[in-house]
Design a protein around this motif. Structure first.
Motif, PDB file in Angstrom:
ATOM      1  N   UNK A  37      -0.250 -24.573  44.287  1.00 47.90           N
ATOM      2  CA  UNK A  37       0.057 -25.076  45.627  1.00 47.90           C
ATOM      3  C   UNK A  37       0.961 -24.477  46.472  1.00 47.90           C
ATOM      4  N   UNK A  38       1.747 -23.865  45.912  1.00 47.13           N
ATOM      5  CA  UNK A  38       2.746 -22.723  46.488  1.00 47.13           C
ATOM      6  C   UNK A  38       2.020 -21.808  47.052  1.00 47.13           C
ATOM      7  N   UNK A  39       1.082 -20.969  46.037  1.00 46.98           N
ATOM      8  CA  UNK A  39       0.328 -19.952  46.474  1.00 46.98           C
ATOM      9  C   UNK A  39      -0.464 -20.229  47.840  1.00 46.98           C
ATOM     10  N   UNK A  40      -1.093 -21.310  47.521  1.00 44.90           N
ATOM     11  CA  UNK A  40      -1.982 -21.916  48.711  1.00 44.90           C
ATOM     12  C   UNK A  40      -1.365 -21.948  49.796  1.00 44.90           C
ATOM     13  N   UNK A  41      -0.171 -22.504  49.884  1.00 45.31           N
ATOM     14  CA  UNK A  41       0.829 -22.695  51.282  1.00 45.31           C
ATOM     15  C   UNK A  41       1.214 -21.336  51.674  1.00 45.31           C
ATOM     16  N   UNK A  42       1.341 -20.313  51.184  1.00 39.60           N
ATOM     17  CA  UNK A  42       1.864 -19.095  51.445  1.00 39.60           C
ATOM     18  C   UNK A  42       0.772 -18.178  51.845  1.00 39.60           C
ATOM     19  N   UNK A  43      -0.397 -18.221  51.017  1.00 41.65           N
ATOM     20  CA  UNK A  43      -1.565 -17.765  51.749  1.00 41.65           C
ATOM     21  C   UNK A  43      -1.790 -18.213  53.044  1.00 41.65           C
ATOM     22  N   UNK A  44      -1.931 -19.420  53.279  1.00 43.39           N
ATOM     23  CA  UNK A  44      -2.306 -19.919  54.551  1.00 43.39           C
ATOM     24  C   UNK A  44      -0.884 -19.470  55.805  1.00 43.39           C
ATOM     25  N   UNK A  45       0.179 -19.335  55.255  1.00 44.20           N
ATOM     26  CA  UNK A  45       1.070 -19.109  56.142  1.00 44.20           C
ATOM     27  C   UNK A  45       1.085 -17.626  56.598  1.00 44.20           C
ATOM     28  N   UNK A  46       0.427 -16.565  55.759  1.00 39.64           N
ATOM     29  CA  UNK A  46       0.393 -15.416  56.116  1.00 39.64           C
ATOM     30  C   UNK A  46      -0.891 -15.185  57.110  1.00 39.64           C
ATOM     31  N   UNK A  47      -1.704 -16.223  57.098  1.00 42.57           N
ATOM     32  CA  UNK A  47      -2.791 -16.133  58.167  1.00 42.57           C
ATOM     33  C   UNK A  47      -2.166 -16.691  59.362  1.00 42.57           C
ATOM     34  N   UNK A  48      -0.872 -17.317  59.314  1.00 42.92           N
ATOM     35  CA  UNK A  48      -0.433 -18.210  60.706  1.00 42.92           C
ATOM     36  C   UNK A  48      -0.776 -19.623  60.569  1.00 42.92           C
ATOM     37  N   UNK A  49      -1.045 -20.369  59.490  1.00 47.64           N
ATOM     38  CA  UNK A  49      -1.627 -21.722  59.381  1.00 47.64           C
ATOM     39  C   UNK A  49      -0.412 -22.467  58.377  1.00 47.64           C
ATOM     40  N   UNK A  50       0.430 -23.237  59.116  1.00 48.67           N
ATOM     41  CA  UNK A  50       1.694 -23.575  58.368  1.00 48.67           C
ATOM     42  C   UNK A  50       1.140 -25.254  57.868  1.00 48.67           C
ATOM     43  N   UNK A  51       1.396 -25.544  56.532  1.00 52.29           N
ATOM     44  CA  UNK A  51       0.854 -26.730  56.268  1.00 52.29           C
ATOM     45  C   UNK A  51       1.995 -27.593  55.501  1.00 52.29           C
ATOM     46  N   UNK A  52       2.033 -28.948  55.791  1.00 51.01           N
ATOM     47  CA  UNK A  52       2.859 -29.678  55.262  1.00 51.01           C
ATOM     48  C   UNK A  52       2.254 -30.352  53.798  1.00 51.01           C
ATOM     49  N   UNK A  53       2.884 -29.787  52.619  1.00 49.17           N
ATOM     50  CA  UNK A  53       2.296 -30.051  51.188  1.00 49.17           C
ATOM     51  C   UNK A  53       2.590 -31.741  51.079  1.00 49.17           C
ATOM     52  N   UNK A  54       3.395 -32.281  51.728  1.00 49.26           N
ATOM     53  CA  UNK A  54       3.682 -33.719  51.494  1.00 49.26           C
ATOM     54  C   UNK A  54       2.483 -34.285  52.024  1.00 49.26           C
ATOM     55  N   UNK A  55       2.161 -34.100  53.105  1.00 47.61           N
ATOM     56  CA  UNK A  55       1.092 -34.683  54.084  1.00 47.61           C
ATOM     57  C   UNK A  55      -0.291 -34.286  53.335  1.00 47.61           C
ATOM     58  N   UNK A  56      -0.357 -33.175  52.819  1.00 48.05           N
ATOM     59  CA  UNK A  56      -1.583 -32.628  52.300  1.00 48.05           C
ATOM     60  C   UNK A  56      -1.872 -33.415  51.142  1.00 48.05           C
ATOM     61  N   UNK A  57      -0.825 -33.957  50.327  1.00 50.90           N
ATOM     62  CA  UNK A  57      -1.200 -34.917  49.178  1.00 50.90           C
ATOM     63  C   UNK A  57      -1.475 -36.509  49.585  1.00 50.90           C
ATOM     64  N   UNK A  58      -1.265 -36.734  51.019  1.00 50.56           N
ATOM     65  CA  UNK A  58      -1.430 -38.213  51.220  1.00 50.56           C
ATOM     66  C   UNK A  58      -2.109 -38.238  52.338  1.00 50.56           C
ATOM     67  N   UNK A  59      -2.681 -37.364  52.960  1.00 52.45           N
ATOM     68  CA  UNK A  59      -3.676 -37.523  54.110  1.00 52.45           C
ATOM     69  C   UNK A  59      -4.947 -36.766  53.926  1.00 52.45           C
ATOM     70  N   UNK A  60      -6.073 -37.379  53.517  1.00 48.14           N
ATOM     71  CA  UNK A  60      -7.204 -36.746  52.887  1.00 48.14           C
ATOM     72  C   UNK A  60      -7.932 -35.939  54.126  1.00 48.14           C
ATOM     73  N   UNK A  61      -8.057 -36.263  55.478  1.00 46.36           N
ATOM     74  CA  UNK A  61      -8.631 -35.532  56.584  1.00 46.36           C
ATOM     75  C   UNK A  61      -7.764 -34.052  56.904  1.00 46.36           C
ATOM     76  N   UNK A  62      -6.442 -34.608  56.700  1.00 46.17           N
ATOM     77  CA  UNK A  62      -5.585 -33.221  56.746  1.00 46.17           C
ATOM     78  C   UNK A  62      -5.888 -32.240  55.607  1.00 46.17           C
ATOM     79  N   UNK A  63      -5.866 -32.687  54.688  1.00 41.73           N
ATOM     80  CA  UNK A  63      -6.103 -31.717  53.471  1.00 41.73           C
ATOM     81  C   UNK A  63      -7.623 -31.091  53.347  1.00 41.73           C
ATOM     82  N   UNK A  64      -8.418 -31.866  53.817  1.00 43.40           N
ATOM     83  CA  UNK A  64      -9.777 -31.564  53.878  1.00 43.40           C
ATOM     84  C   UNK A  64      -9.716 -30.254  54.971  1.00 43.40           C
ATOM     85  N   UNK A  65      -8.909 -30.468  56.364  1.00 49.66           N
ATOM     86  CA  UNK A  65      -9.099 -29.535  57.221  1.00 49.66           C
ATOM     87  C   UNK A  65      -8.480 -28.110  56.672  1.00 49.66           C
TER      88      UNK A  65
END
Length: 84
Positions: free
Chosen positions: A27-55
């Motif tokens: 999960x940490x790797x996923x977060x930082x790989x996304x950040x490297x592309x300019x996509x910032x993710x809230x991992x708490x929301x990622x775990x609780x919001x299915x459409x957000x995670x799916x996006x």
């Protein structure tokens, strides 16, 4: 150093502790790989919001980064195993 209260408030993991650590690192790797592309993710929301995670998983799958695609696939496999 973690306090006793931090240890007792951590969420319960149904997988063995080593699997939980692997998932956390993934999960940490996923977060930082996304950040490297300019996509910032809230991992708490990622775990609780299915459409957000799916996006974000869809963004990762469409990425030109094979590492990010592999990481997203690994997170999806883990999620499929835990939701059965």
């Amino acid at each position: 150093m973690s306090s006793q209260s931090e240890r007792t408030t951590a969420p319960a993991i149904s997988a063995p502790q080593s699997d939980g650590r692997v998932l956390l690192l993934e999960e940490v790797n996923f977060k930082w790989l996304l950040a490297g592309l300019g996509w910032w993710i809230d991992m708490t929301r990622f775990h609780s919001d299915i459409p957000y995670a799916t996006h974000f998983l869809a963004l990762a799958e469409a990425s030109s980064s094979p590492t990010l695609r592999d990481c997203a696939a690994s997170l999806q496999r883990h999620n499929a195993m835990t939701c059965q």
